[in-house]
Design a protein around this motif. Structure first.
Motif, short mmCIF file in Angstrom:
data_model
loop_
_atom_site.label_atom_id
_atom_site.label_comp_id
_atom_site.label_asym_id
_atom_site.label_seq_id
_atom_site.Cartn_x
_atom_site.Cartn_y
_atom_site.Cartn_z
N TYR A 257 0.86 -1.19 0.00
CA TYR A 257 0.00 0.00 0.00
C TYR A 257 0.89 1.23 0.00
CZ TYR A 257 -4.06 2.92 1.17
OH TYR A 257 -5.07 3.86 1.15
N LEU A 258 0.66 2.11 -0.96
CA LEU A 258 1.42 3.36 -1.07
C LEU A 258 0.48 4.54 -0.94
CD1 LEU A 258 3.13 1.18 -2.82
CD2 LEU A 258 4.27 3.20 -3.74
N GLY A 259 0.95 5.60 -0.29
CA GLY A 259 0.15 6.80 -0.15
C GLY A 259 1.02 8.04 -0.14
N ARG A 260 0.44 9.16 -0.55
CA ARG A 260 1.18 10.43 -0.53
C ARG A 260 0.19 11.57 -0.28
NH1 ARG A 260 4.97 11.34 -5.23
NH2 ARG A 260 6.66 11.07 -3.72
N VAL A 261 0.57 12.47 0.57
CA VAL A 261 -0.21 13.67 0.85
C VAL A 261 0.30 14.80 -0.05
CG1 VAL A 261 -0.81 15.41 2.57
CG2 VAL A 261 -0.70 12.98 3.22
N ILE A 262 -0.63 15.48 -0.69
CA ILE A 262 -0.30 16.68 -1.48
C ILE A 262 -1.14 17.81 -0.92
CG2 ILE A 262 -0.18 17.72 -3.76
CD1 ILE A 262 -0.20 14.95 -4.97
N GLU A 263 -0.48 18.85 -0.39
CA GLU A 263 -1.17 19.96 0.24
C GLU A 263 -1.30 21.15 -0.72
OE1 GLU A 263 -0.05 19.67 4.90
OE2 GLU A 263 1.58 20.32 3.59
N GLY A 264 -2.37 21.91 -0.50
CA GLY A 264 -2.53 23.16 -1.22
C GLY A 264 -2.90 23.02 -2.69
N VAL A 265 -3.60 21.97 -3.06
CA VAL A 265 -4.00 21.82 -4.45
C VAL A 265 -5.21 22.71 -4.75
CG1 VAL A 265 -3.16 19.45 -4.58
CG2 VAL A 265 -5.53 19.87 -3.98
N ASP A 266 -5.35 23.11 -6.00
CA ASP A 266 -6.50 23.89 -6.44
C ASP A 266 -7.47 22.94 -7.12
OD1 ASP A 266 -8.37 25.62 -7.38
OD2 ASP A 266 -7.01 26.79 -8.65
N ALA A 267 -8.45 22.43 -6.34
CA ALA A 267 -9.38 21.43 -6.85
C ALA A 267 -10.38 21.99 -7.85
CB ALA A 267 -10.13 20.77 -5.69
N THR A 268 -10.41 23.31 -8.00
CA THR A 268 -11.36 23.90 -8.94
C THR A 268 -10.80 23.96 -10.36
OG1 THR A 268 -10.55 26.15 -8.51
CG2 THR A 268 -12.32 25.31 -7.09
N ARG A 269 -9.52 23.64 -10.51
CA ARG A 269 -8.94 23.70 -11.85
C ARG A 269 -9.62 22.68 -12.76
NH1 ARG A 269 -4.05 26.29 -12.52
NH2 ARG A 269 -4.53 25.92 -14.73
N PRO A 270 -9.99 23.08 -13.97
CA PRO A 270 -10.66 22.14 -14.87
C PRO A 270 -9.69 21.07 -15.38
CG PRO A 270 -10.20 24.20 -16.01
CD PRO A 270 -9.83 24.42 -14.57
N THR A 271 -10.24 19.95 -15.73
CA THR A 271 -9.43 18.89 -16.34
C THR A 271 -8.91 19.37 -17.69
OG1 THR A 271 -10.80 17.22 -15.27
CG2 THR A 271 -9.45 16.50 -17.13
N PRO A 272 -7.59 19.26 -17.94
CA PRO A 272 -7.07 19.71 -19.25
C PRO A 272 -7.82 19.05 -20.40
CG PRO A 272 -5.29 19.11 -17.75
CD PRO A 272 -6.55 18.69 -17.07
N VAL A 273 -7.95 19.78 -21.50
CA VAL A 273 -8.70 19.28 -22.64
C VAL A 273 -8.12 17.95 -23.13
CG1 VAL A 273 -9.32 19.73 -25.04
CG2 VAL A 273 -9.49 21.54 -23.34
N TRP A 274 -6.79 17.85 -23.23
CA TRP A 274 -6.18 16.63 -23.76
C TRP A 274 -6.52 15.41 -22.89
CZ3 TRP A 274 -2.86 14.20 -20.43
CH2 TRP A 274 -2.28 14.99 -19.43
N MET A 275 -6.57 15.63 -21.55
CA MET A 275 -6.90 14.53 -20.65
C MET A 275 -8.37 14.19 -20.73
SD MET A 275 -6.41 14.25 -16.49
CE MET A 275 -4.63 14.35 -16.56
N ALA A 276 -9.23 15.22 -20.74
CA ALA A 276 -10.67 14.97 -20.81
C ALA A 276 -11.04 14.24 -22.09
CB ALA A 276 -11.42 16.29 -20.71
N GLU A 277 -10.41 14.63 -23.21
CA GLU A 277 -10.74 13.98 -24.48
C GLU A 277 -10.29 12.53 -24.49
OE1 GLU A 277 -12.58 15.10 -27.07
OE2 GLU A 277 -13.04 16.68 -25.62
#
Length: 796
Positions: A215-235
């Motif tokens: 089991y692996l885990g990582r904490v990432i602090e201070g992310v901007d969860a409102t950022r939209p998914t990039p077009v290339w990833m969404a497509e």
């Protein structure tokens, strides 16, 4: 598995055309089920922004829009889309562009000029959505070609995978097979370890042993969860059959499709820690991401939060995350999870809850235990690049005793040639195995091969031979006629073939059905036939959870479906196996071949020469006896007490006194439970009863005449004809050539509770003519036996 063609080509460089790529995938065992071309002809379609939108003066549903297309002046476009509004960025087909069969021209719509067409995704051929204009991100470059912006043209390819190819549930996994077949190499994944920039971390406790060894885990602090998914990833997600939701969710889906490792993102602020993996306790509950509340037991693997003994379940391992710890647009701190779960710990768990998730689908078939570090580094980098944040150190907890160890497999050159029937150059063999990602070293008799941990299906030499030939090409195996004499097996005359039984039932105006060998436990309960049934550990669905202990439940259900679809006369039969639990739990279920028929409606097809009448018990009994005559089998019948049978209209089937089946009309109560509103008659018995026959023997016909004596016998209604017939045959002895029942009477002159049966006795001797004394003696014996055994007497 569905994926984007362009995405695959980023993982493996090949000059093969789209059609060649599709043909290659199918040829190497990754059968292409569907391929949809996307955006093949988008020349002249650009990104545009609606500057203003006013109501059309002559049409309520049209708007007159001024559209910025990156030109010197805005274009006037008349648009009827419901979502057209100022500020919207959408595709614009300029004048002269060809969209499908339509060429865009300058036109007047209700008196207003229109200089182009704002387009929906369906009109462009890139999606099925036609509800409105295709909405593009607000930062899309106005005036840029739409094809370049969306990464088109492309194709959505869906392949059908066999259960052993779990490694191909990812774009990167498919790339290895394509590279081997096309003579290319797989492009390595760029996932350099992300250095920690903070101390934020959650400890991990593993308490499930081999079920969850890493089991692996990582904490990432201070992310901007409102950022939209990039077009290339969404497509890429859309073209892979996944609808984008929000970036922090989409990134885990993206990595799963790319690498094959399911992941989950928790809201760190909703966890206290440590994070644990253990078996769930009976009675524990969890609200899943879809809002459903589920009850757990020790069969489920749970992700927990909190100190052992005081923890709570926050996710269902390998299946779905929990609602309370989900990421939302207000999430600022994320805990990323990537783990390895054993297939046995996940298989069937989602179906028990009525779920089907991509994560469970992969874990049930096996996920590469070496993937979690690569996946979590890849996901971390994507999150930092798009949503920012500060990564903490990577927590990696593993139980080394339960880690899978690579296995060395020997591949002999001589064995390869003998199995395939052709010689393949050593260089080609090594190239194929290397391209598939296998570690190959030379040996005196061939090669030593170490399979990567993602290839669970490679365990023995024959597996490697299969890999070589499917990439080398099955079509390159030479066609060779077999040599030597062919041994023809002659079927035994002492056995009735299954095909002969089928032909007889078809000749009796029945249609053959093939039903599932799995049935619903609720259906068996309606039949009161659940005793001894064998439940499946991993059913395909809840309706197919038990191996059938009888043919009639499925066969009668088929009759009901036909009756419900305006088929007034239904005659079906089935020849198939049924299954009963063995007396010893450790042994396999007992399989028995049975034959069954179920009929409803008129006895004969509609015609002018015969008065219509419903099928009755004796019609079906005649069909059964016609089957028995093929093998020369004599069946007897006794009154039945089976709960699914109509009282007084059903019988047990006996052969040499042994119960072998049932025949009769189904109980009205059962028919109501099955929602069938017409009488149904059926039979079912062991096929072995009808398959063994004695060989015919030549015997001379008697030269002496037969004698017939007719008797009228009054017998109680409770005594069946089969019982009377058996008594007659036993009493008459060898002189009885045949017995015929030619009349039945009940009414005036016969006491209540009895009926009169008219019996014809055919007597004959092969060596002499019978005398009156011989015949009278037989008749006396018969009458005495009927009186003694069944209380029957000659009618006065």
């Amino acid at each position: 598995m569905k994926f984007s063609e362009n995405w695959l080509r980023q993982h493996v460089r090949t000059d093969a055309s789209r059609d060649e790529l599709v043909a290659t995938l199918t040829a190497i065992g990754l059968e292409v089920e569907d391929m949809v071309s996307l955006g093949d002809a988008l020349e002249g379609v650009v990104v545009a922004r609606i500057v203003s939108a006013e109501r059309h003066p002559e049409a309520d549903r049209l708007q007159v829009c001024l559209v910025d297309a990156g030109l010197d002046a805005p274009l006037q476009i008349v648009c009827g889309a419901p979502n057209a509004r100022p500020g919207l960025v959408a595709p614009l087909a300029r004048i002269g562009t060809r969209i499908g069969e339509l060429t865009i021209k300058a036109a007047k719509l209700r008196g207003v000029e229109s200089n182009g067409m704002l387009c929906s995704a369906r009109e462009l051929g890139i999606d099925a959505d036609a509800s409105g204009l295709l909405e593009l991100p607000a930062d899309a470059p106005v005036g840029a070609p739409l094809a370049a912006y969306l990464g088109l043209p492309d194709a959505s390819i869906e392949i059908k995978l066999t259960p052993n190819r779990a490694d191909c549930f990812s774009v990167h996994g498919i790339a290895f097979d394509v590279a081997a077949a096309c003579g290319s190499r797989v492009v390595p994944i760029e996932a350099e370890p992300v250095p920690a920039a903070s101390e934020a971390a959650l400890s991990v406790v593993l308490g499930a042993g081999a079920d969850a060894p890493r089991y692996l885990g990582r904490v990432i602090e201070g992310v901007d969860a409102t950022r939209p998914t990039p077009v290339w990833m969404a497509e890429r997600l859309r073209r892979s059959g996944i609808r984008p939701v929000r970036f922090l969710v989409d990134v885990t889906q993206y990595v799963m499709l790319e690498l094959g490792q399911p992941m989950h993102a928790f809201d760190r602020d909703r966890l206290t820690g440590p994070v644990g993996v253990r078996r769930a306790h009976a009675g524990e509950t969890l609200t899943l991401l879809d809002g459903r509340d589920v009850s757990l037991d020790a069969e489920f693997l749970a992700i927990t939060d909190g100190a052992p003994g005081a923890d709570r379940v926050v996710a269902l391992a390998g299946v779905m995350g929990g609602f309370d710890t989900r990421v939302t647009e207000s999430t600022r701190n994320v805990f990323l999870e990537a783990a390895h779960f054993a297939p046995d710990a996940i298989i069937g768990r989602s179906r028990r809850l009525g779920l089907h998730t991509d994560a469970a689908h992969r874990f049930e078939r096996g996920v590469d235990p070496a993937l979690p570090p690569l996946a979590i580094e890849r996901a971390t980098r994507l999150i930092l690049d798009v949503a920012g944040g500060t990564p903490g150190p990577l927590t990696d907890v593993a139980l080394d005793a339960h880690r899978a160890q690579p296995k060395t497999i020997g591949l002999r050159r001589a064995r390869l040639q003998r199995v395939l029937g052709l010689s393949i150059d050593d260089a080609d063999v090594e190239r194929i195995l290397h391209a598939l990602g296998l570690d190959v070293s030379a040996a005196a008799d061939g090669w030593r091969v170490v399979a990567p941990t993602r290839r669970f299906d490679l365990a023995i030499e024959e597996d490697l031979i299969e890999e070589v030939i499917r990439i080398h090409g099955y079509d390159r195996v030479p066609t060779t006629l077999p040599g030597g004499a062919t041994r023809i097996a002659v079927p035994s005359e002492a056995r009735v073939a299954e095909a002969e039984l089928r032909r007889q039932m078809v000749a009796r105006d029945c249609l053959e059905t093939i039903n599932f060998a799995f049935v619903d436990a609720a259906l068996l309960a309606a039949w009161n036939a659940g005793a001894g049934s064998v439940p499946l550990a991993n059913p395909l669905s809840g309706e197919l959870g038990v191996m059938r202990p009888a043919l009639l439940p499925g066969l009668v259900a088929a009759v009901g479906r036909n009756l419900a679809r305006q088929q007034s006369r239904v005659r079906l039969f089935e020849l198939g196996k049924v299954f009963r639990a063995s007396a010893e739990a450790s042994t396999a279920p007992v399989e028995t071949l049975r034959v069954a028929a179920a009929v409803a409606g008129a006895a004969r097809a509609e015609q002018w020469s015969e008065v219509a009448r419903p099928t009755d018990y004796f019609d079906l009994k005649g069909d059964l006896e016609a089957l028995a005559r093929i093998a020369g089998t004599r069946l007897t019948f006794a009154r039945s007490t089976a709960p699914h049978g109509h009282p007084g209209r059903s019988a047990d089937i006996l052969h040499d006194g042994v119960h072998v089946g049932w025949i009769g009309e189904l109980h009205p109560r059962l028919l109501r439970a099955l929602d069938i509103d017409a009488p149904v008659l059926a039979f079912e018995l062991d096929a072995a009863t009808l398959q063994g026959r004695s060989l015919p023997r030549v015997a001379p016909l008697s030269r002496f005449p037969s004698v017939r004596r007719d008797l009228a016998v009054v017998a109680p209604e409770a005594v069946s004809w089969s019982a009377l017939e058996s008594a007659v045959r036993a009493a008459a002895g060898p002189l009885l050539a045949d017995i015929r029942l030619f009349d039945r009477y009940a009414g005036q002159g016969v006491e209540t509770g009895s009926r009169s049966l008219a019996i014809g006795l055919i007597l004959q001797e092969n060596s002499r003519t019978l005398t009156d004394r011989d015949v009278d003696g037989v008749v006396a014996e018969v009458v005495a036996a009927l009186q003694r055994e069944h209380g029957a007497a000659l009618r006065s």
